[in-house]
Design a protein around this motif. Structure first.
Motif, PDB file in Angstrom:
ATOM      1  N   THR A   1       0.840  -1.201   0.000  1.00 13.40           N
ATOM      2  CA  THR A   1       0.000   0.000   0.000  1.00 13.40           C
ATOM      3  C   THR A   1       0.874   1.250   0.000  1.00 13.40           C
ATOM      4  OG1 THR A   1      -1.803  -1.165   1.095  1.00 13.40           O
ATOM      5  CG2 THR A   1      -1.804   1.243   1.265  1.00 13.40           C
ATOM      6  N   LYS A   2       1.941   1.216   0.761  1.00 12.91           N
ATOM      7  CA  LYS A   2       2.870   2.350   0.786  1.00 12.91           C
ATOM      8  C   LYS A   2       3.531   2.531  -0.578  1.00 12.91           C
ATOM      9  CE  LYS A   2       4.851   5.642   3.060  1.00 12.91           C
ATOM     10  NZ  LYS A   2       4.081   6.797   3.521  1.00 12.91           N
ATOM     11  N   VAL A   3       3.886   1.440  -1.221  1.00 10.43           N
ATOM     12  CA  VAL A   3       4.479   1.510  -2.566  1.00 10.43           C
ATOM     13  C   VAL A   3       3.523   2.214  -3.517  1.00 10.43           C
ATOM     14  CG1 VAL A   3       5.160   0.118  -4.570  1.00 10.43           C
ATOM     15  CG2 VAL A   3       5.976  -0.506  -2.297  1.00 10.43           C
ATOM     16  N   ILE A   4       2.240   1.878  -3.445  1.00  7.47           N
ATOM     17  CA  ILE A   4       1.247   2.499  -4.325  1.00  7.47           C
ATOM     18  C   ILE A   4       1.090   3.983  -4.006  1.00  7.47           C
ATOM     19  CG2 ILE A   4      -1.229   2.551  -4.864  1.00  7.47           C
ATOM     20  CD1 ILE A   4      -1.119  -0.546  -4.699  1.00  7.47           C
ATOM     21  N   GLU A   5       1.171   4.350  -2.740  1.00  6.44           N
ATOM     22  CA  GLU A   5       1.105   5.766  -2.379  1.00  6.44           C
ATOM     23  C   GLU A   5       2.250   6.544  -3.021  1.00  6.44           C
ATOM     24  OE1 GLU A   5       1.062   6.093   1.873  1.00  6.44           O
ATOM     25  OE2 GLU A   5      -0.798   4.956   2.046  1.00  6.44           O
ATOM     26  N   ILE A   6       3.417   5.921  -3.078  1.00  7.67           N
ATOM     27  CA  ILE A   6       4.608   6.587  -3.623  1.00  7.67           C
ATOM     28  C   ILE A   6       4.614   6.535  -5.148  1.00  7.67           C
ATOM     29  CG2 ILE A   6       7.133   6.537  -3.713  1.00  7.67           C
ATOM     30  CD1 ILE A   6       7.005   5.279  -0.839  1.00  7.67           C
ATOM     31  N   GLU A   7       4.318   5.349  -5.693  1.00  6.27           N
ATOM     32  CA  GLU A   7       4.335   5.126  -7.145  1.00  6.27           C
ATOM     33  C   GLU A   7       3.053   4.407  -7.567  1.00  6.27           C
ATOM     34  OE1 GLU A   7       7.830   2.892  -8.208  1.00  6.27           O
ATOM     35  OE2 GLU A   7       9.148   4.580  -7.858  1.00  6.27           O
ATOM     36  N   PRO A   8       1.988   5.146  -7.842  1.00  5.55           N
ATOM     37  CA  PRO A   8       0.719   4.515  -8.202  1.00  5.55           C
ATOM     38  C   PRO A   8       0.676   4.056  -9.664  1.00  5.55           C
ATOM     39  CG  PRO A   8       0.448   6.884  -8.093  1.00  5.55           C
ATOM     40  CD  PRO A   8       1.869   6.593  -7.686  1.00  5.55           C
ATOM     41  N   ASN A   9       1.423   3.003  -9.960  1.00  6.13           N
ATOM     42  CA  ASN A   9       1.433   2.499 -11.336  1.00  6.13           C
ATOM     43  C   ASN A   9       0.790   1.117 -11.409  1.00  6.13           C
ATOM     44  OD1 ASN A   9       3.435   0.465 -10.794  1.00  6.13           O
ATOM     45  ND2 ASN A   9       5.008   2.056 -10.899  1.00  6.13           N
ATOM     46  N   ALA A  10       0.550   0.649 -12.618  1.00  6.00           N
ATOM     47  CA  ALA A  10      -0.170  -0.605 -12.841  1.00  6.00           C
ATOM     48  C   ALA A  10       0.545  -1.800 -12.208  1.00  6.00           C
ATOM     49  CB  ALA A  10      -0.374  -0.829 -14.335  1.00  6.00           C
ATOM     50  N   GLU A  11       1.839  -1.860 -12.340  1.00 10.27           N
ATOM     51  CA  GLU A  11       2.596  -2.984 -11.786  1.00 10.27           C
ATOM     52  C   GLU A  11       2.395  -3.095 -10.277  1.00 10.27           C
ATOM     53  OE1 GLU A  11       7.220  -4.130 -10.887  1.00 10.27           O
ATOM     54  OE2 GLU A  11       6.822  -2.946 -12.676  1.00 10.27           O
ATOM     55  N   ASN A  12       2.400  -1.965  -9.601  1.00 11.01           N
ATOM     56  CA  ASN A  12       2.243  -1.980  -8.148  1.00 11.01           C
ATOM     57  C   ASN A  12       0.826  -2.366  -7.731  1.00 11.01           C
ATOM     58  OD1 ASN A  12       4.923  -1.321  -7.850  1.00 11.01           O
ATOM     59  ND2 ASN A  12       4.532   0.866  -7.819  1.00 11.01           N
ATOM     60  N   TYR A  13      -0.170  -1.889  -8.471  1.00  8.83           N
ATOM     61  CA  TYR A  13      -1.543  -2.309  -8.191  1.00  8.83           C
ATOM     62  C   TYR A  13      -1.695  -3.808  -8.425  1.00  8.83           C
ATOM     63  CZ  TYR A  13      -3.580   2.293  -7.392  1.00  8.83           C
ATOM     64  OH  TYR A  13      -3.908   3.522  -6.863  1.00  8.83           O
ATOM     65  N   LEU A  14      -1.061  -4.322  -9.453  1.00  9.53           N
ATOM     66  CA  LEU A  14      -1.125  -5.742  -9.759  1.00  9.53           C
ATOM     67  C   LEU A  14      -0.486  -6.578  -8.644  1.00  9.53           C
ATOM     68  CD1 LEU A  14      -2.017  -7.809 -11.881  1.00  9.53           C
ATOM     69  CD2 LEU A  14       0.208  -7.517 -12.970  1.00  9.53           C
ATOM     70  N   SER A  15       0.626  -6.110  -8.119  1.00 10.45           N
ATOM     71  CA  SER A  15       1.289  -6.827  -7.017  1.00 10.45           C
ATOM     72  C   SER A  15       0.381  -6.904  -5.799  1.00 10.45           C
ATOM     73  CB  SER A  15       2.593  -6.125  -6.634  1.00 10.45           C
ATOM     74  OG  SER A  15       3.531  -6.219  -7.659  1.00 10.45           O
ATOM     75  N   ARG A  16      -0.248  -5.778  -5.469  1.00 12.07           N
ATOM     76  CA  ARG A  16      -1.127  -5.796  -4.299  1.00 12.07           C
ATOM     77  C   ARG A  16      -2.360  -6.655  -4.570  1.00 12.07           C
ATOM     78  NH1 ARG A  16      -3.322  -0.365  -1.536  1.00 12.07           N
ATOM     79  NH2 ARG A  16      -4.688  -0.398  -3.363  1.00 12.07           N
ATOM     80  N   ALA A  17      -2.872  -6.618  -5.792  1.00 12.66           N
ATOM     81  CA  ALA A  17      -4.033  -7.449  -6.144  1.00 12.66           C
ATOM     82  C   ALA A  17      -3.718  -8.925  -5.944  1.00 12.66           C
ATOM     83  CB  ALA A  17      -4.457  -7.177  -7.581  1.00 12.66           C
ATOM     84  N   ARG A  18      -2.556  -9.347  -6.324  1.00 12.12           N
ATOM     85  CA  ARG A  18      -2.163 -10.755  -6.161  1.00 12.12           C
ATOM     86  C   ARG A  18      -2.097 -11.137  -4.684  1.00 12.12           C
ATOM     87  NH1 ARG A  18       2.193 -10.388 -10.950  1.00 12.12           N
ATOM     88  NH2 ARG A  18       0.802 -10.983 -12.659  1.00 12.12           N
ATOM     89  N   LEU A  19      -1.578 -10.228  -3.875  1.00  9.82           N
ATOM     90  CA  LEU A  19      -1.528 -10.487  -2.439  1.00  9.82           C
ATOM     91  C   LEU A  19      -2.945 -10.582  -1.869  1.00  9.82           C
ATOM     92  CD1 LEU A  19      -0.022 -10.770   0.257  1.00  9.82           C
ATOM     93  CD2 LEU A  19      -0.070  -8.263   0.414  1.00  9.82           C
ATOM     94  N   LEU A  20      -3.797  -9.649  -2.234  1.00 12.27           N
ATOM     95  CA  LEU A  20      -5.178  -9.662  -1.749  1.00 12.27           C
ATOM     96  C   LEU A  20      -5.901 -10.928  -2.194  1.00 12.27           C
ATOM     97  CD1 LEU A  20      -5.935  -5.919  -2.429  1.00 12.27           C
ATOM     98  CD2 LEU A  20      -5.909  -7.004  -0.168  1.00 12.27           C
ATOM     99  N   GLU A  21      -5.668 -11.326  -3.427  1.00 15.58           N
ATOM    100  CA  GLU A  21      -6.272 -12.543  -3.961  1.00 15.58           C
ATOM    101  C   GLU A  21      -5.844 -13.765  -3.147  1.00 15.58           C
ATOM    102  OE1 GLU A  21      -6.714 -14.484  -8.347  1.00 15.58           O
ATOM    103  OE2 GLU A  21      -4.723 -13.792  -7.753  1.00 15.58           O
ATOM    104  N   SER A  22      -4.588 -13.802  -2.744  1.00 16.45           N
ATOM    105  CA  SER A  22      -4.078 -14.945  -1.985  1.00 16.45           C
ATOM    106  C   SER A  22      -4.751 -15.077  -0.620  1.00 16.45           C
ATOM    107  CB  SER A  22      -2.558 -14.846  -1.811  1.00 16.45           C
ATOM    108  OG  SER A  22      -2.224 -13.843  -0.860  1.00 16.45           O
TER     109      SER A  22
END
Length: 85
Positions: free
Chosen positions: A37-58
């Motif tokens: 979440t902190k990464v997305i606050e700093i760099e809100p790009n698609a790759e970072n949203y995708l990384s968090r989505a995978r974690l949430l999915e897990s």
């Protein structure tokens, strides 16, 4: 940015630490989610949203994962991986 990379690496350390020490990944979920979440606050790009989505999915947090995947698609609509994750 350097700050975002530091949070990304720390999230990865939690992941590998859990795998190598036999600890349940779910034990590190809150820490990993905080860092991504902190990464997305700093760099809100698609790759970072995708990384968090995978974690949430897990963790079966489907609505939040879908929200992050939708944001990744909005940011990079031509990238196929966002549609297949």
């Amino acid at each position: 940015s350097v700050d975002a990379e530091a949070y990304k690496w720390r999230e990865r350390v939690y992941f590998f630490k859990a795998q190598n020490l036999g600890v349940k990944l779910s034990d590190y979920f809150p820490l990993r989610l905080r860092d991504l979440t902190k990464v997305i606050e700093i760099e809100p790009n698609a790759e970072n949203y995708l990384s968090r989505a995978r974690l949430l999915e897990s963790s079966n947090r489907w609505k939040e994962a879908i929200s992050d995947l939708t944001k990744a698609i909005e940011l990079e609509p031509r990238k196929a991986s966002h549609y297949t994750s």
